[in-house]
Design a protein around this motif. Structure first.
Motif, PDB file in Angstrom:
ATOM      1  N   ALA A 147       0.827  -1.209   0.000  1.00  0.00           N
ATOM      2  CA  ALA A 147       0.000   0.000   0.000  1.00  0.00           C
ATOM      3  C   ALA A 147       0.860   1.257   0.000  1.00  0.00           C
ATOM      4  O   ALA A 147       0.566   2.230  -0.709  1.00  0.00           O
ATOM      5  CB  ALA A 147      -0.930  -0.011   1.211  1.00  0.00           C
ATOM      6  N   ILE A 148       1.920   1.256   0.792  1.00  0.00           N
ATOM      7  CA  ILE A 148       2.821   2.411   0.845  1.00  0.00           C
ATOM      8  C   ILE A 148       3.498   2.618  -0.506  1.00  0.00           C
ATOM      9  O   ILE A 148       3.572   3.738  -1.020  1.00  0.00           O
ATOM     10  CB  ILE A 148       3.868   2.225   1.960  1.00  0.00           C
ATOM     11  CG1 ILE A 148       3.196   2.298   3.344  1.00  0.00           C
ATOM     12  CG2 ILE A 148       4.966   3.293   1.858  1.00  0.00           C
ATOM     13  CD1 ILE A 148       4.089   1.849   4.487  1.00  0.00           C
TER      14      ILE A 148
ATOM     15  N   PRO B 282       1.084   1.077  13.575  1.00  0.00           N
ATOM     16  CA  PRO B 282      -0.231   0.657  13.095  1.00  0.00           C
ATOM     17  C   PRO B 282      -0.991  -0.118  14.162  1.00  0.00           C
ATOM     18  O   PRO B 282      -0.410  -0.861  14.961  1.00  0.00           O
ATOM     19  CB  PRO B 282       0.089  -0.250  11.901  1.00  0.00           C
ATOM     20  CG  PRO B 282       1.498   0.073  11.527  1.00  0.00           C
ATOM     21  CD  PRO B 282       2.162   0.452  12.813  1.00  0.00           C
ATOM     22  N   GLY B 283      -2.293   0.060  14.155  1.00  0.00           N
ATOM     23  CA  GLY B 283      -3.151  -0.773  14.978  1.00  0.00           C
ATOM     24  C   GLY B 283      -3.534  -2.032  14.224  1.00  0.00           C
ATOM     25  O   GLY B 283      -2.857  -2.434  13.275  1.00  0.00           O
ATOM     26  N   TYR B 284      -4.614  -2.654  14.621  1.00  0.00           N
ATOM     27  CA  TYR B 284      -5.089  -3.865  13.942  1.00  0.00           C
ATOM     28  C   TYR B 284      -5.555  -3.478  12.535  1.00  0.00           C
ATOM     29  O   TYR B 284      -6.568  -2.804  12.367  1.00  0.00           O
ATOM     30  CB  TYR B 284      -6.240  -4.488  14.727  1.00  0.00           C
ATOM     31  CG  TYR B 284      -5.812  -5.207  15.986  1.00  0.00           C
ATOM     32  CD1 TYR B 284      -5.515  -6.565  15.952  1.00  0.00           C
ATOM     33  CD2 TYR B 284      -5.703  -4.537  17.204  1.00  0.00           C
ATOM     34  CE1 TYR B 284      -5.129  -7.247  17.107  1.00  0.00           C
ATOM     35  CE2 TYR B 284      -5.310  -5.203  18.355  1.00  0.00           C
ATOM     36  CZ  TYR B 284      -5.028  -6.554  18.300  1.00  0.00           C
ATOM     37  OH  TYR B 284      -4.641  -7.212  19.442  1.00  0.00           O
ATOM     38  N   THR B 285      -4.785  -3.894  11.549  1.00  0.00           N
ATOM     39  CA  THR B 285      -5.024  -3.511  10.154  1.00  0.00           C
ATOM     40  C   THR B 285      -5.203  -4.762   9.319  1.00  0.00           C
ATOM     41  O   THR B 285      -4.496  -5.759   9.521  1.00  0.00           O
ATOM     42  CB  THR B 285      -3.833  -2.682   9.628  1.00  0.00           C
ATOM     43  OG1 THR B 285      -3.536  -1.631  10.551  1.00  0.00           O
ATOM     44  CG2 THR B 285      -4.149  -2.081   8.278  1.00  0.00           C
ATOM     45  N   GLN B 286      -6.108  -4.715   8.373  1.00  0.00           N
ATOM     46  CA  GLN B 286      -6.450  -5.899   7.583  1.00  0.00           C
ATOM     47  C   GLN B 286      -5.373  -6.179   6.527  1.00  0.00           C
ATOM     48  O   GLN B 286      -5.428  -5.683   5.414  1.00  0.00           O
ATOM     49  CB  GLN B 286      -7.824  -5.705   6.942  1.00  0.00           C
ATOM     50  CG  GLN B 286      -8.917  -5.550   7.985  1.00  0.00           C
ATOM     51  CD  GLN B 286     -10.300  -5.466   7.399  1.00  0.00           C
ATOM     52  OE1 GLN B 286     -10.940  -6.482   7.132  1.00  0.00           O
ATOM     53  NE2 GLN B 286     -10.788  -4.256   7.213  1.00  0.00           N
ATOM     54  N   THR B 287      -4.403  -6.979   6.934  1.00  0.00           N
ATOM     55  CA  THR B 287      -3.282  -7.365   6.093  1.00  0.00           C
ATOM     56  C   THR B 287      -3.132  -8.880   6.135  1.00  0.00           C
ATOM     57  O   THR B 287      -3.696  -9.549   7.018  1.00  0.00           O
ATOM     58  CB  THR B 287      -1.972  -6.734   6.596  1.00  0.00           C
ATOM     59  OG1 THR B 287      -1.688  -7.254   7.914  1.00  0.00           O
ATOM     60  CG2 THR B 287      -2.080  -5.217   6.668  1.00  0.00           C
ATOM     61  N   PRO B 288      -2.339  -9.459   5.220  1.00  0.00           N
ATOM     62  CA  PRO B 288      -2.073 -10.899   5.299  1.00  0.00           C
ATOM     63  C   PRO B 288      -1.481 -11.321   6.641  1.00  0.00           C
ATOM     64  O   PRO B 288      -1.779 -12.406   7.144  1.00  0.00           O
ATOM     65  CB  PRO B 288      -1.081 -11.125   4.152  1.00  0.00           C
ATOM     66  CG  PRO B 288      -1.444 -10.073   3.153  1.00  0.00           C
ATOM     67  CD  PRO B 288      -1.820  -8.870   3.971  1.00  0.00           C
ATOM     68  N   MET B 289      -0.654 -10.447   7.258  1.00  0.00           N
ATOM     69  CA  MET B 289      -0.079 -10.787   8.559  1.00  0.00           C
ATOM     70  C   MET B 289      -1.165 -10.933   9.614  1.00  0.00           C
ATOM     71  O   MET B 289      -1.170 -11.881  10.408  1.00  0.00           O
ATOM     72  CB  MET B 289       0.939  -9.736   9.016  1.00  0.00           C
ATOM     73  CG  MET B 289       1.580 -10.074  10.358  1.00  0.00           C
ATOM     74  SD  MET B 289       2.624  -8.759  11.031  1.00  0.00           S
ATOM     75  CE  MET B 289       3.956  -8.760   9.867  1.00  0.00           C
ATOM     76  N   LEU B 290      -2.107 -10.002   9.620  1.00  0.00           N
ATOM     77  CA  LEU B 290      -3.199 -10.087  10.596  1.00  0.00           C
ATOM     78  C   LEU B 290      -4.075 -11.299  10.312  1.00  0.00           C
ATOM     79  O   LEU B 290      -4.521 -11.984  11.240  1.00  0.00           O
ATOM     80  CB  LEU B 290      -4.040  -8.811  10.579  1.00  0.00           C
ATOM     81  CG  LEU B 290      -5.176  -8.800  11.612  1.00  0.00           C
ATOM     82  CD1 LEU B 290      -4.619  -8.770  13.023  1.00  0.00           C
ATOM     83  CD2 LEU B 290      -6.101  -7.613  11.385  1.00  0.00           C
ATOM     84  N   ASN B 291      -4.318 -11.570   9.040  1.00  0.00           N
ATOM     85  CA  ASN B 291      -5.116 -12.742   8.691  1.00  0.00           C
ATOM     86  C   ASN B 291      -4.487 -14.014   9.228  1.00  0.00           C
ATOM     87  O   ASN B 291      -5.172 -14.901   9.752  1.00  0.00           O
ATOM     88  CB  ASN B 291      -5.279 -12.839   7.173  1.00  0.00           C
ATOM     89  CG  ASN B 291      -6.134 -11.715   6.610  1.00  0.00           C
ATOM     90  OD1 ASN B 291      -6.907 -11.097   7.340  1.00  0.00           O
ATOM     91  ND2 ASN B 291      -5.987 -11.439   5.333  1.00  0.00           N
TER      92      ASN B 291
ATOM     93  N   GLU C  96      -7.428  -0.202   7.397  1.00  0.00           N
ATOM     94  CA  GLU C  96      -7.065  -0.659   6.070  1.00  0.00           C
ATOM     95  C   GLU C  96      -5.610  -0.279   5.799  1.00  0.00           C
ATOM     96  O   GLU C  96      -5.112   0.711   6.347  1.00  0.00           O
ATOM     97  CB  GLU C  96      -7.961  -0.018   5.008  1.00  0.00           C
ATOM     98  CG  GLU C  96      -9.432  -0.376   5.121  1.00  0.00           C
ATOM     99  CD  GLU C  96      -9.732  -1.787   4.659  1.00  0.00           C
ATOM    100  OE1 GLU C  96      -8.843  -2.405   4.022  1.00  0.00           O
ATOM    101  OE2 GLU C  96     -10.844  -2.272   4.940  1.00  0.00           O
ATOM    102  N   PRO C  97      -4.909  -1.037   4.943  1.00  0.00           N
ATOM    103  CA  PRO C  97      -3.520  -0.672   4.619  1.00  0.00           C
ATOM    104  C   PRO C  97      -3.366   0.767   4.155  1.00  0.00           C
ATOM    105  O   PRO C  97      -2.367   1.424   4.461  1.00  0.00           O
ATOM    106  CB  PRO C  97      -3.155  -1.670   3.516  1.00  0.00           C
ATOM    107  CG  PRO C  97      -3.975  -2.881   3.832  1.00  0.00           C
ATOM    108  CD  PRO C  97      -5.291  -2.332   4.343  1.00  0.00           C
TER     109      PRO C  97
END
Length: 279
Positions: free
Chosen positions: A29-30, A212-221, A246-247
């Motif tokens: 995203a960045i 970052p807080g809890y963000t919907q990324t593959p790592m969080l998944n 979100e990213p």
């Protein structure tokens, strides 16, 4: 993810940026947002595309290929951020390809403990070492070779020589049960950011961090796949803005910290967390 192919103000026009962990999640995203704002990218990761098995997502174009398809400038460089010679080569690649390095985003990170959570007396030393090697040593090496290059360069018109953006975590500000290595590694990133900011302020090199807080990324998944869906509700409720980030929420903060809008900001850790750490 926002449509970064749309015309936008060129806040990073002609700046050269290296982003580690660029293949997926926050790094992707960045990279896409930086490119949309005129930056020339070196996208670094262990592989150029998202690993479908790890992410659980359908195959997508590699980050650098997507930037090129949208009319931007980008190259991929394979890099293990725990290896000094590879990180040195990464910075050298940016200079070889584009002639300079303006922005270093130390984003690559893992939370391998999430799959084997344990309190500290039962924690795996191997996982602890791996976590700190990627999350902390990777930031150390990225900053080490980036600052060395930035010191060689003439300053920009406003006097700045470079921008370092480190991706920490809210778990570097507060605790997280059964993940001692992750918390330690991200806390170290916050401290390292302040140290770099102090040492390089006389040279007009900015160094800031994002938590970052809890963000919907593959790592969080990956981290939450063992958690029953009904148990995720309380996590959402911990955020005053409700729900996960979100990213692109993180990418916009990274854009700000790498731009001249942050000309009088250094040594800060910006929590982008939907209000999680206000409690």
């Amino acid at each position: 993810m926002a449509d970064t192919s749309l015309p936008q103000a060129q806040r990073l026009l002609n700046k050269v940026a290296v982003v580690t962990g660029a293949a997926s999640g926050l790094g992707r995203a960045i990279s896409l947002l930086y490119a949309a704002h005129g930056a020339k990218l070196v996208c670094a990761d262990l592989r150029p595309d998202i690993d479908p098995e790890r992410s659980g997502q359908a195959p997508e174009p590699a980050t650098h290929d997507l930037i090129l398809a949208r009319g931007g400038q980008a190259v991929f460089f394979q890099c293990d951020v725990t290896k000094a010679e590879q990180v040195a080569a990464l910075v050298a690649e940016a200079v070889k390809h584009y002639g300079k390095l303006d922005i270093m985003v130390n984003n690559a990170g893992v939370n391998v403990e999430s799959l084997e959570p344990a309190i500290i007396h039962e924690a795996s030393e191997e996982l602890f070492d791996k976590t700190l090697a990627i999350n902390t040593k990777g930031v150390f090496l990225g900053s080490k070779y980036a600052t060395a290059q930035m010191l060689k360069q003439e300053p920009h018109a406003n006097g700045d020589r470079g921008w370092i953006v480190n991706v920490a975590s809210i778990m570097g500000l507060v605790g997280l049960e059964s993940c001692p290595g992750y918390c330690a590694s991200k806390s170290a990133v916050v401290g390292l950011t302040r140290n770099i900011a102090l040492d390089y302020a006389p040279h007009r090199i900015h160094c800031n961090a994002i938590a970052p807080g809890y963000t919907q990324t593959p790592m969080l998944n990956a981290a939450t796949k063992l958690i029953p869906p009904e148990a995720l509700g309380p996590i959402h409720a911990l955020h005053p803005f409700k729900g996960l980030g979100e990213p692109d929420d993180i990418a916009r903060a990274a854009l700000f910290l790498a731009s001249e809008d942050a000309s009088w900001i250094t040594g800060q850790c910006l929590a982008v967390d939907g209000g999680f750490t206000t409690r």
